[in-house]
Enzyme design. Structure first.
Site, mmCIF file in Angstrom:
data_model
loop_
_atom_site.group_PDB
_atom_site.id
_atom_site.type_symbol
_atom_site.label_atom_id
_atom_site.label_comp_id
_atom_site.label_asym_id
_atom_site.label_seq_id
_atom_site.Cartn_x
_atom_site.Cartn_y
_atom_site.Cartn_z
ATOM 1 N N THR A 1 -5.037 4.817 7.129
ATOM 2 C CA THR A 1 -5.790 3.552 6.829
ATOM 3 C C THR A 1 -5.285 2.099 7.503
ATOM 4 O O THR A 1 -5.758 1.267 6.498
ATOM 5 C CB THR A 1 -5.792 3.690 5.416
ATOM 6 O OG1 THR A 1 -4.496 3.619 4.839
ATOM 7 C CG2 THR A 1 -6.390 4.962 4.747
ATOM 8 N N ARG B 1 -4.115 0.691 11.048
ATOM 9 C CA ARG B 1 -4.691 -0.027 12.083
ATOM 10 C C ARG B 1 -4.956 1.244 13.128
ATOM 11 O O ARG B 1 -4.021 1.816 13.484
ATOM 12 C CB ARG B 1 -4.015 -1.028 12.805
ATOM 13 C CG ARG B 1 -4.285 -2.504 11.935
ATOM 14 C CD ARG B 1 -5.663 -2.802 12.009
ATOM 15 N NE ARG B 1 -5.898 -4.121 11.253
ATOM 16 C CZ ARG B 1 -6.355 -4.166 10.144
ATOM 17 N NH1 ARG B 1 -6.351 -3.071 9.350
ATOM 18 N NH2 ARG B 1 -6.545 -5.422 9.389
ATOM 19 N N ALA C 1 -11.505 1.230 3.619
ATOM 20 C CA ALA C 1 -10.387 1.338 2.513
ATOM 21 C C ALA C 1 -10.479 0.281 1.378
ATOM 22 O O ALA C 1 -10.020 0.553 0.204
ATOM 23 C CB ALA C 1 -9.139 1.974 2.898
ATOM 24 N N PHE C 2 -10.526 -0.954 1.794
ATOM 25 C CA PHE C 2 -10.458 -2.198 1.080
ATOM 26 C C PHE C 2 -11.524 -2.285 0.208
ATOM 27 O O PHE C 2 -11.414 -3.075 -0.714
ATOM 28 C CB PHE C 2 -10.511 -3.357 1.946
ATOM 29 C CG PHE C 2 -11.595 -3.511 2.830
ATOM 30 C CD1 PHE C 2 -12.286 -2.907 3.897
ATOM 31 C CD2 PHE C 2 -12.631 -4.511 1.979
ATOM 32 C CE1 PHE C 2 -13.416 -3.043 4.550
ATOM 33 C CE2 PHE C 2 -14.140 -4.351 2.801
ATOM 34 C CZ PHE C 2 -14.274 -3.840 3.858
ATOM 35 N N HIS D 1 -13.659 1.759 8.195
ATOM 36 C CA HIS D 1 -12.753 0.808 7.852
ATOM 37 C C HIS D 1 -13.083 0.246 6.749
ATOM 38 O O HIS D 1 -13.496 -0.964 6.226
ATOM 39 C CB HIS D 1 -12.701 -0.437 9.075
ATOM 40 C CG HIS D 1 -11.752 -1.170 8.899
ATOM 41 N ND1 HIS D 1 -10.882 -1.814 9.927
ATOM 42 C CD2 HIS D 1 -10.808 -1.477 7.881
ATOM 43 C CE1 HIS D 1 -9.995 -2.566 9.514
ATOM 44 N NE2 HIS D 1 -9.808 -2.201 8.347
ATOM 45 N N ASP E 1 -9.619 6.021 8.559
ATOM 46 C CA ASP E 1 -10.271 4.882 8.255
ATOM 47 C C ASP E 1 -10.429 3.967 9.355
ATOM 48 O O ASP E 1 -11.243 3.084 9.287
ATOM 49 C CB ASP E 1 -9.777 4.135 6.733
ATOM 50 C CG ASP E 1 -10.813 3.299 6.449
ATOM 51 O OD1 ASP E 1 -12.035 3.404 6.192
ATOM 52 O OD2 ASP E 1 -10.412 2.046 6.106
ATOM 53 N N ILE F 1 0.942 -1.252 -0.004
ATOM 54 C CA ILE F 1 -0.095 0.223 0.156
ATOM 55 C C ILE F 1 0.849 1.171 0.036
ATOM 56 O O ILE F 1 0.549 2.281 -0.870
ATOM 57 C CB ILE F 1 -0.975 -0.084 1.329
ATOM 58 C CG1 ILE F 1 -1.858 -1.146 1.037
ATOM 59 C CG2 ILE F 1 -1.781 1.337 1.406
ATOM 60 C CD1 ILE F 1 -2.641 -1.467 2.333
ATOM 61 N N GLU G 1 -13.238 -0.283 17.546
ATOM 62 C CA GLU G 1 -14.025 -0.156 16.421
ATOM 63 C C GLU G 1 -15.345 -0.974 16.867
ATOM 64 O O GLU G 1 -16.067 -1.178 15.865
ATOM 65 C CB GLU G 1 -13.364 -0.866 14.862
ATOM 66 C CG GLU G 1 -12.452 0.124 14.614
ATOM 67 C CD GLU G 1 -11.776 -0.132 13.171
ATOM 68 O OE1 GLU G 1 -12.056 -1.290 12.616
ATOM 69 O OE2 GLU G 1 -10.939 0.488 12.819
HETATM 70 P P1 NAD Z 1 2.608 -4.972 3.495
HETATM 71 O O1 NAD Z 1 3.040 -5.889 4.625
HETATM 72 O O2 NAD Z 1 2.902 -5.303 2.104
HETATM 73 O O3 NAD Z 1 3.740 -3.718 4.072
HETATM 74 C C1 NAD Z 1 3.699 -3.403 5.593
HETATM 75 C C2 NAD Z 1 5.099 -2.458 5.536
HETATM 76 O O4 NAD Z 1 5.294 -2.019 6.663
HETATM 77 C C3 NAD Z 1 6.411 -3.525 5.303
HETATM 78 O O5 NAD Z 1 6.891 -2.684 4.301
HETATM 79 C C4 NAD Z 1 6.970 -3.375 6.615
HETATM 80 O O6 NAD Z 1 8.402 -3.208 6.493
HETATM 81 C C5 NAD Z 1 6.404 -2.165 7.199
HETATM 82 N N1 NAD Z 1 6.486 -2.169 8.736
HETATM 83 C C6 NAD Z 1 6.521 -3.067 9.507
HETATM 84 N N2 NAD Z 1 6.494 -2.608 10.891
HETATM 85 C C7 NAD Z 1 6.901 -1.266 10.758
HETATM 86 C C8 NAD Z 1 7.124 -0.051 11.443
HETATM 87 N N3 NAD Z 1 7.085 -0.478 13.086
HETATM 88 N N4 NAD Z 1 7.165 0.995 10.950
HETATM 89 C C9 NAD Z 1 7.239 1.203 9.666
HETATM 90 N N5 NAD Z 1 6.787 0.255 8.936
HETATM 91 C C10 NAD Z 1 6.821 -0.975 9.353
HETATM 92 O O7 NAD Z 1 1.279 -4.621 3.940
HETATM 93 P P2 NAD Z 1 0.077 -3.681 3.000
HETATM 94 O O8 NAD Z 1 -0.616 -4.386 2.210
HETATM 95 O O9 NAD Z 1 0.827 -2.392 2.583
HETATM 96 O O10 NAD Z 1 -0.645 -3.193 4.297
HETATM 97 C C11 NAD Z 1 -0.337 -2.213 5.410
HETATM 98 C C12 NAD Z 1 -1.348 -2.370 6.411
HETATM 99 O O11 NAD Z 1 -2.618 -1.799 6.175
HETATM 100 C C13 NAD Z 1 -1.898 -3.784 6.972
HETATM 101 O O12 NAD Z 1 -1.074 -4.136 7.801
HETATM 102 C C14 NAD Z 1 -3.329 -3.459 7.396
HETATM 103 O O13 NAD Z 1 -3.132 -3.499 8.707
HETATM 104 C C15 NAD Z 1 -3.836 -2.229 6.555
HETATM 105 N N6 NAD Z 1 -4.569 -2.435 5.796
HETATM 106 C C16 NAD Z 1 -5.930 -1.481 5.901
HETATM 107 C C17 NAD Z 1 -7.053 -1.911 5.183
HETATM 108 C C18 NAD Z 1 -8.079 -0.873 5.256
HETATM 109 O O14 NAD Z 1 -9.238 -1.392 4.786
HETATM 110 N N7 NAD Z 1 -8.256 0.154 6.220
HETATM 111 C C19 NAD Z 1 -6.864 -2.832 4.009
HETATM 112 C C20 NAD Z 1 -5.776 -3.454 3.861
HETATM 113 C C21 NAD Z 1 -4.637 -3.381 4.842
#
Ligand code: NAD
Length: 324
Positions: free
Chosen positions: A227, A229, A299-300, A297, A253, A150, A258
């Protein structure tokens, strides 16, 4: 393989028709919780959305060997208890890179150009511009926390808007810097210098409240978008930061608690035990503010992303791909 598909929606039944060979799926509209766990009896696997709370009690009661999460995040599953029970947990790692990034920019633009306020004004019959002056994103600095699927899409969109981008990721891939046109910096530098900060990392025990009073003190007139957690942000500290202007607006988001997304706020007296009433009230204080925009919540939630989730979940059920 017999699969109990919890948190089921009508479209999923239609979409999956004809695609479920080798799998015998029964759909339940309920979430999987301590109260509903008996419905999983006699199945080999369960698949759940983030509304299900797969805690130790639920895992101890399940006689299955796979929990397939229909989400990227899996913080609603107690992984330790799953391991103790020899239950594999899978997620859908790659469904929402562009989907969540697009929603992120929806929130950023809504705040930077006061779009929600403008629509509300017109709804009230007023066409004047008072209070609606926003600011250009072009030339501003975006701080991206987490450069996974993302975060990388957010960086690409931001570059299209002519923004400078810095990022913080303790496990970052330095080759991305040149490819996407941004620079990795420390979290402190990012917070100190960004006009807009956007969170895109998973929630872990280590980074709960990674943005709290100390971090907000580094920010000045900064827009904050989350967006990822809710619990990455200390809600009480955010309210204070909005009050003192270190954060000028927030697009959220996700919230720290929640529960009321599932339960009507009017029936707070009947909230489940695991819901934190103090946090619910703090979240409500955020929602009441004009400088905060909250989406549920969501965004997905694009058509294409939901299809990708369903397809990957079928693969996970068949082969346990994408174990976490
Ligand atoms: P991803 O696993 O592809 O990327 C996560 C990135 O965060 C990785 O590069 C990791 O190295 C980095 N990371 C880990 N710990 C960290 C920290 N303490 N500080 C900074 N960076 C750190 O995941 P993604 O697909 O990009 O999704 C990210 C997050 O978005 C998910 O974990 C999920 O909680 C959230 N999400 C929310 C929605 C929504 O509808 N709002 C939908 C999908 C995902």
């Amino acid at each position: 393989m017999k699969v109990a598909w919890f948190d089921a929606e009508e479209w999923e039944k239609e979409y999956l028709e004809g695609k479920t060979s080798n799998l015998e799926i029964e759909f339940f509209s309920d979430s999987l919780t301590e109260e509903t766990v008996e419905k999983a009896e006699g199945f080999d696997a369960v698949t759940v959305f983030v509304d299900s709370h797969i805690n130790e009690k639920v895992l101890d009661s399940l006689e299955i060997d796979l929990v397939a999460c229909r989400s990227t995040g899996y913080d609603h599953v107690d992984l330790e208890a799953a391991e103790e029970n020899n239950i594999t947990v899978c997620n859908v790692p790659q469904y929402g890179g562009s989907t969540v990034a697009e929603h992120t920019f929806g929130l950023i633009l809504s705040l930077s150009r006061k779009i929600y306020e403008a629509i509300r004004k017109v709804d009230n019959g007023s066409f004047d511009h008072e209070g609606l002056r926003g600011f250009d994103l072009h030339g501003k600095k975006l701080g991206v926390i987490g450069t996974g699927a993302i975060g990388q899409n957010v960086i690409k969109i931001a570059r299209g808007f002519g923004m400078d981008v810095v990022a913080y990721d303790p496990y970052g891939d330095e080759s991305l810097e040149e490819e996407l046109g941004f620079m990795y910096v420390s979290l402190e530098d990012l917070l100190d210098h960004s006009d807009v900060v956007s969170l895109h990392c998973p929630l872990t025990d280590e980074n709960r409240h990674m943005l709290s009073s100390e971090e907000f003190e580094l920010m000045e007139d900064t827009l904050l978008v989350n967006t990822a957690r809710g619990a990455l942000i200390d809600t009480e500290a955010l309210i204070q930061a909005l009050e003192d202007g270190s954060v000028s607006g927030a697009g959220l988001d996700v919230l720290e608690e929640e529960c009321y997304v599932e339960e009507d706020i009017e029936v707070m007296g009947q909230l489940k035990d695991e819901c934190d009433l103090e946090l619910i009230l703090e979240d409500h204080m955020l929602m009441e503010r004009d400088d905060v925009l909250v989406t549920p919540h969501n965004a997905f939630n694009s058509r294409e992303a939901m299809h990708r989730i369903a397809d990957t979940t079928l693969e996970n059920l068949r082969s346990k791909e994408n174990r976490v």
